[in-house]
Structure formats: structure tokens, C-alpha cells
Motif scaffolding. Structure first.
Motif, PDB file in Angstrom:
ATOM      1  N   ARG A 231       2.730  55.757  29.497  1.00 32.96           N
ATOM      2  CA  ARG A 231       3.588  56.722  30.404  1.00 32.96           C
ATOM      3  C   ARG A 231       3.250  56.472  31.717  1.00 32.96           C
ATOM      4  N   GLU A 232       3.921  56.930  32.637  1.00 33.47           N
ATOM      5  CA  GLU A 232       3.439  56.822  34.086  1.00 33.47           C
ATOM      6  C   GLU A 232       2.603  57.970  34.032  1.00 33.47           C
ATOM      7  N   ARG A 233       1.546  58.003  34.982  1.00 33.90           N
ATOM      8  CA  ARG A 233       0.701  58.880  35.169  1.00 33.90           C
ATOM      9  C   ARG A 233       0.925  60.360  35.268  1.00 33.90           C
ATOM     10  N   ALA A 234       2.122  60.325  35.872  1.00 30.49           N
ATOM     11  CA  ALA A 234       2.559  61.798  36.119  1.00 30.49           C
ATOM     12  C   ALA A 234       3.224  62.470  34.807  1.00 30.49           C
ATOM     13  N   SER A 235       3.625  61.391  33.854  1.00 28.76           N
ATOM     14  CA  SER A 235       3.957  62.236  32.514  1.00 28.76           C
ATOM     15  C   SER A 235       2.957  62.032  31.411  1.00 28.76           C
ATOM     16  N   PHE A 236       1.780  62.218  31.868  1.00 22.99           N
ATOM     17  CA  PHE A 236       0.828  62.506  30.772  1.00 22.99           C
ATOM     18  C   PHE A 236       1.051  63.693  29.753  1.00 22.99           C
ATOM     19  N   PHE A 237       1.416  64.819  30.360  1.00 23.47           N
ATOM     20  CA  PHE A 237       1.671  65.695  29.368  1.00 23.47           C
ATOM     21  C   PHE A 237       2.575  65.437  28.620  1.00 23.47           C
ATOM     22  N   ALA A 238       3.709  64.926  28.784  1.00 23.68           N
ATOM     23  CA  ALA A 238       4.761  64.367  27.670  1.00 23.68           C
ATOM     24  C   ALA A 238       4.062  63.688  26.479  1.00 23.68           C
ATOM     25  N   ILE A 239       3.164  62.661  26.758  1.00 26.01           N
ATOM     26  CA  ILE A 239       2.279  62.339  25.756  1.00 26.01           C
ATOM     27  C   ILE A 239       1.676  63.598  24.646  1.00 26.01           C
ATOM     28  N   GLN A 240       1.103  64.590  25.363  1.00 30.67           N
ATOM     29  CA  GLN A 240       0.427  65.612  24.659  1.00 30.67           C
ATOM     30  C   GLN A 240       1.585  66.278  23.782  1.00 30.67           C
ATOM     31  N   GLU A 241       2.678  66.462  24.342  1.00 29.38           N
ATOM     32  CA  GLU A 241       3.618  67.261  23.615  1.00 29.38           C
ATOM     33  C   GLU A 241       4.421  66.586  22.382  1.00 29.38           C
ATOM     34  N   GLU A 242       4.268  65.343  22.664  1.00 29.52           N
ATOM     35  CA  GLU A 242       4.797  64.422  21.347  1.00 29.52           C
ATOM     36  C   GLU A 242       3.874  64.139  20.252  1.00 29.52           C
ATOM     37  N   LEU A 243       2.372  64.158  20.798  1.00 30.52           N
ATOM     38  CA  LEU A 243       1.490  63.710  19.913  1.00 30.52           C
ATOM     39  C   LEU A 243       1.331  64.639  18.578  1.00 30.52           C
ATOM     40  N   GLY A 244       1.089  66.016  19.020  1.00 29.66           N
ATOM     41  CA  GLY A 244       1.165  66.974  17.766  1.00 29.66           C
ATOM     42  C   GLY A 244       2.131  66.899  16.863  1.00 29.66           C
ATOM     43  N   PRO A 245       3.482  66.945  17.429  1.00 27.93           N
ATOM     44  CA  PRO A 245       4.628  66.640  16.072  1.00 27.93           C
ATOM     45  C   PRO A 245       4.519  65.315  15.340  1.00 27.93           C
ATOM     46  N   ARG A 246       4.272  64.432  16.388  1.00 28.89           N
ATOM     47  CA  ARG A 246       3.968  62.985  15.537  1.00 28.89           C
ATOM     48  C   ARG A 246       2.946  63.271  14.356  1.00 28.89           C
ATOM     49  N   LEU A 247       2.057  63.628  14.799  1.00 31.69           N
ATOM     50  CA  LEU A 247       1.079  63.556  13.716  1.00 31.69           C
ATOM     51  C   LEU A 247       1.504  64.359  12.580  1.00 31.69           C
TER      52      LEU A 247
END
Length: 519
Positions: A231-247
Motif C-alpha cells: 500500500r501507499e505509506r498513508a494507507s498503512f492502517f488499511a493493512i492493519q484493518e485487513e490483516l486480522g479478518p484475513r487471518l
């Protein structure tokens, strides 16, 4: 070995010369051995902190204090400061002239020292292996996930901050799920207790952030899921929001819709505020006055960037609580009141974050409002049953309330969830064993705590009291010297004024014993 005029005995943490002996603390001996293995070479501060305090979060002052103590013991001329580079040992280094060593006089000095350093390390390992195991609780029946610390790719300071923050936040997020048990662990052997293992890397490049995450079967090593988030640096938190549900799509955990909604709540969407918060957390964990002041400035800057950042408010509350507890300010009552106000603000902003509730409970503990703290923590543990810090505080306050046996039982569970723990976990457990009269278990845990944070006054206080109870007045006096070096003019009665111990017999034990060594 010999260093200049001194004979060095690593297994005893002792230096001897001209008929007198000097004890040094274990970390000081480790620094001396590290420098002695490289006589004349410069070792950088970063190198020494990384090698000697591996796995611990300490400030630069920890190394500075150790070098000061070594110079006091050896003499000022032994260790040279190289400005902006580090330290070097300028004395000669050679094998000691013990009878069995005479045949080895012709060994190259570097080889001899390397062998001695390796032998000392081996002895230290053997001694630790023979000690009773630290406390662990029985494994829970829920599926158990171990989260290994995410690693930054390359020598990028911001990537390291993001990796540390992502690990902590993932552990916190997964701990909120009632159908899952989470272990925050990097210590050797702790992953064997888990069913699943999460690992990851964080890389920053050209304005982007790349996170690689894998989920594996902890027993077989078989990879069950992996994904790259770019992701773009400014979208770092989108990764966090996706990571938990994907796991959770791969993990066999039962998760309610309400828990999933709570999992998706971001702490902040401002990356700069998040980076400042992570830096502040690292400074706060050192627990010294300069680092506490530095942490406060970082949290205030984070709040200026995001006025709704509840965790930054909670952390700011802890800096004022530290001022009260350590008597770093003239008006301690005002500092405690400010801490309570900020903690309540953090909870009002987001009552579902366990970290904000934990902070409010911690403030209540220091106000000696134990029932309020227990009520908050019990609610937190119902919502986040794997929240190790919540259990640790719940266990620790049992000693304050005069129930050390309950403290041990609860702290075992906290260490099961977070075997790596912070130094506080082992301090709390050692303290509980001390008041129960189990001096051996107290010593093991307190020394483990000291190895993780060599600047914690409370650990030294209990070790001094422990050695006095064991009849070792000499070692107790040494611990008293350590306390005075960290806090000149320390008096236990003054220290107890802001220490929330409530049992009169426990208070009397500390006052009576430490008075014998001038504290």
C-alpha cells in the motif's frame, strides 16, 4: 583473565587487585567481557546495547551507568570514550596466571580471551539451566496463536517502528476475540505451546509500505496462509484493518459479528501520530525521568496530530503517574489527579480499547482504590480473555491488597499468555513470592526482571530485602549501593509514600529490613 592490574572472575562477577576485591553487577561484567574480547577496538553504543541488552528495551542511560560503574571499579583510565563512536578498553588483556594456565602462556591473547569469554557464557547458560523453571500456567483449551515479532527489512528506523507497532497491535486485536488464545512471544521454546504461528516483515520504499505475513502450523511448520500487503505509506492502517479478518478466515476461531466490528476499529489513521506514539512507548518503558519527559513530548505531538487518539491520551496519563510514583515533581498529588483526568478522557474516547481501560485501572491502583481497579480489569478480561497485561495488573494488585498467593496464581496465567513478558511480569511474581516467604522462587524471578531492566528501583529494593532475609548481608549491601547509584538519597520510608502497598506487615517488613543497610 587479567585486565591491566585486575584479575577478572566472570562466574563471580568479581574483580581483584592488590589484595582487594570488587563486585560488579552482571551487566557490567558482560560489557567488560565484550570490550576485553576486542582490546583497543571501538565498540559503538548501538552495538553494546544490542548485544548486552538483547531482547530488552532500555535507554542509552543504561549503558552510560554501567560504564560509570566499571570506571569506578577499575579506574578512570581503563575505558576510553570515543566521541560519537563508542567505547574501547585501553588496558592490556591476558590470561590469568592460575597454575593450570601456565602451560598456556604462549596462547595468542585474543584466542585466550575468546575462550574465556565463551567459557563464561557457557557457565552462565549452565547455571540458568539448573535453576527451577519460571512460572507457566496450563495451556488453554482454545486454539492458541503465537505472534512472533514482525521484522523490518533493512536498516530503516521507520520500518522498525511500524513493525513493532504492527506486532503489538495484532496481539492486542486478536486478544479481543473470545474464541482464541494469543501468545505474544519471541523467547525460545514458547512457540511450542502454540497451535499456530504468525510471522511477518515490514518494508518501506518509495512512499509505499509492504507487509508480508504468514500463518503456519506451529507443530509441523506447514504454511497454511500467506499474503503480501502493498500500500501507499498513508494507507498503512488499511493493512492493519485487513490483516486480522484475513487471518481469522484460516484460524478455527469462533468470532461474533460484534467482535469483528471491534477488530476493525483503528487506533489512529495518522501515520505520523502513530510513529510518534510508538517512539513514546519505547521511551516510557525505560522508566527513568529523562525518558519519561521525552515520552510525554512525543505523546503530546501525537495528540496534536490526532486529537481523538485515545491510546496516546492513556499513555500521556502514565507519564504523569510516573511523576507521582517516582516523586519526580514537587506536587505529586496534582500529577496523580492529572493522570486520572487523562485516563478517564481516554476511556471516554474509546471504552472498548483494553489499553485505555488498563490505564484507568492502573491509576486507581495508585490511588489505593483496589475495588474500582479490580472491577475494571475483570470487565476487560471478559471482553479480551487473552489480554496478558490486564491479567498481569490484576495479579500484581493482589499483593498491594495483601493477597500474594492470589497474585502468583493470576500471574502464572499472564505469563502463559505472554511468556516473553516485560520485566514487570517477573518483578510482580518475584515480589509475590517474597511476601510468601519462598525466597528461591523470588530470587529467580527478580533476577530475571533485573536482566530485562537494570534501572528499575523496585527490583533492587526487593532483591536487597530478599538477601537480608536470606542472611546475605554483603549482597544486600551491594544492592543498596546499586539503589543509591540510581537514586542518590533513597530512603524506603519516602519511597513507600507513593507505593500502593496496603498490608501493614508487608510495609513493616520492607522498612525494618532495609533500615539495616542504611536505606
Amino acid at each position: 583473565m587479567r585486565v591491566g592490574d585486575w584479575t577478572v572472575e566472570p562466574s563471580l562477577n568479581q574483580l581483584s587487585a592488590a589484595g582487594r576485591s570488587v563486585k560488579v553487577e552482571p551487566k557490567a561484567m558482560e560489557v567488560l567481557l565484550y570490550l576485553a574480547a576486542r582490546p583497543g577496538q571501538v565498540a559503538s553504543r548501538e552495538e553494546l546495547l544490542a548485544e548486552i541488552w538483547r531482547g530488552s528495551v532500555v535507554g542509552d542511560d543504561a549503558l552510560t551507568q554501567v560504564v560509570i560503574k566499571l570506571r569506578k571499579a577499575l579506574g578512570e583510565s581503563y575505558i576510553e570514550t570515543i566521541p560519537k563512536r563508542g567505547y574501547r578498553l585501553v588496558a592490556s588483556v591476558s590470561p590469568a596466571e592460575a597454575p593450570a594456565a601456565k602451560a598456556r602462556r604462549l596462547w595468542p591473547a585474543g584466542l585466550a580471551v575468546a575462550v574465556l569469554v565463551a567459557a563464561a557464557a557457557g557457565l552462565s547458560w549452565w547455571e540458568r539451566a539448573e535453576e527451577p523453571r519460571l512460572e507457566r500456567a496450563e495451556a488453554p483449551s482454545l486454539p492458541t496463536v503465537s505472534v512472533r515479532a514482525f521484522e523490518p527489512v533493512g536498516a530503516d528506523a521507520e520500518a522498525a517502528l511500524l513493525a513493532r507497532g504492527m506486532t503489538a497491535d495484532l496481539v492486542s486485536d486478536l486478544s479481543k476475540l473470545s474464541g482464541l488464545s494469543v501468545i505474544d512471544a519471541t523467547a525460545a521454546g514458547t512457540e511450542a505451546a502454540a497451535d499456530y504461528l504468525v510471522t511477518g516483515t515490514v518494508q518501506r520504499f518509495e512512499g509505499r509500505v509492504r507487509v508480508n505475513v504468514s500463518l503456519a502450523d506451529a507443530r509441523t511448520g506447514k504454511q497454511l496462509w500467506s499474503e503480501r500487503f502493498d500500500r501507499e505509506r498513508a494507507s498503512f492502517f488499511a493493512i492493519q484493518e485487513e490483516l486480522g479478518p484475513r487471518l481469522l478466515q484460516t484460524l478455527p476461531a469462533k468470532v461474533s459479528e460484534q467482535e469483528l466490528r471491534r477488530l476493525a476499529q483503528p487506533y489512529t489513521r495518522n501515520l505520523e501520530a502513530y510513529s510518534l506514539f510508538q517512539r513514546g512507548q519505547a521511551a516510557l518503558s525505560v522508566r527513568t525521568k529523562p525518558e519519561n519527559q521525552a515520552a510525554r513530548k512525543l505523546f503530546l505531538r501525537a495528540i496534536a496530530l490526532d486529537g481523538s487518539f485515545s491510546r496516546a491520551y492513556a499513555a500521556l496519563a502514565l507519564t504523569h503517574l510516573a511523576d507521582y510514583r517516582n516523586q519526580w515533581v514537587a506536587d505529586g498529588d496534582a500529577a496523580l489527579a492529572r493522570s486520572l483526568q487523562l485516563a478517564k478522557t481516554a476511556v471516554q474516547m474509546n471504552p472498548e480499547f483494553p489499553e485505555t481501560q488498563w490505564t484507568l485501572a492502573f491509576v486507581h491502583v495508585h490511588r489505593r482504590e483496589f475495588p474500582q481497579a479490580i472491577a475494571i480489569l475483570e470487565d476487560v478480561m471478559r471482553l479480551t480473555p487473552s489480554y496478558a497485561d490486564g491479567l498481569a495488573l490484576l495479579g500484581g494488585l493482589q499483593v498491594y491488597a495483601g493477597r500474594p498467593a492470589d497474585s502468583v496464581r493470576i500471574l502464572r496465567s499472564a505469563l502463559r499468555l505472554n511468556p516473553q513478558g516485560s520485566y514487570l511480569y517477573y518483578l510482580l511474581l518475584g515480589r509475590a513470592y517474597f511476601f510468601l516467604g519462598d525466597l528461591e522462587q523470588a530470587r529467580i524471578n527478580l533476577e530475571n526482571s533485573l536482566g530485562r531492566n537494570p534501572e528499575a528501583i523496585e527490583t533492587y529494593v526487593y532483591l536487597a530485602a530478599l538477601h537480608l532475609a536470606a542472611g546475605d548481608d554483603k549482597e544486600a549491601a551491594w544492592k543498596a549501593e546499586e539503589i543509591r547509584a540510581l537514586q542518590p538519597g533513597f530512603k524506603v520510608r519516602d519511597w513507600l509514600r507513593t507505593y500502593p502497598l496496603s498490608d501493614p506487615s508487608h510495609i513493616a517488613t520492607l522498612e525494618r529490613s532495609l533500615a539495616r543497610i542504611g536505606l
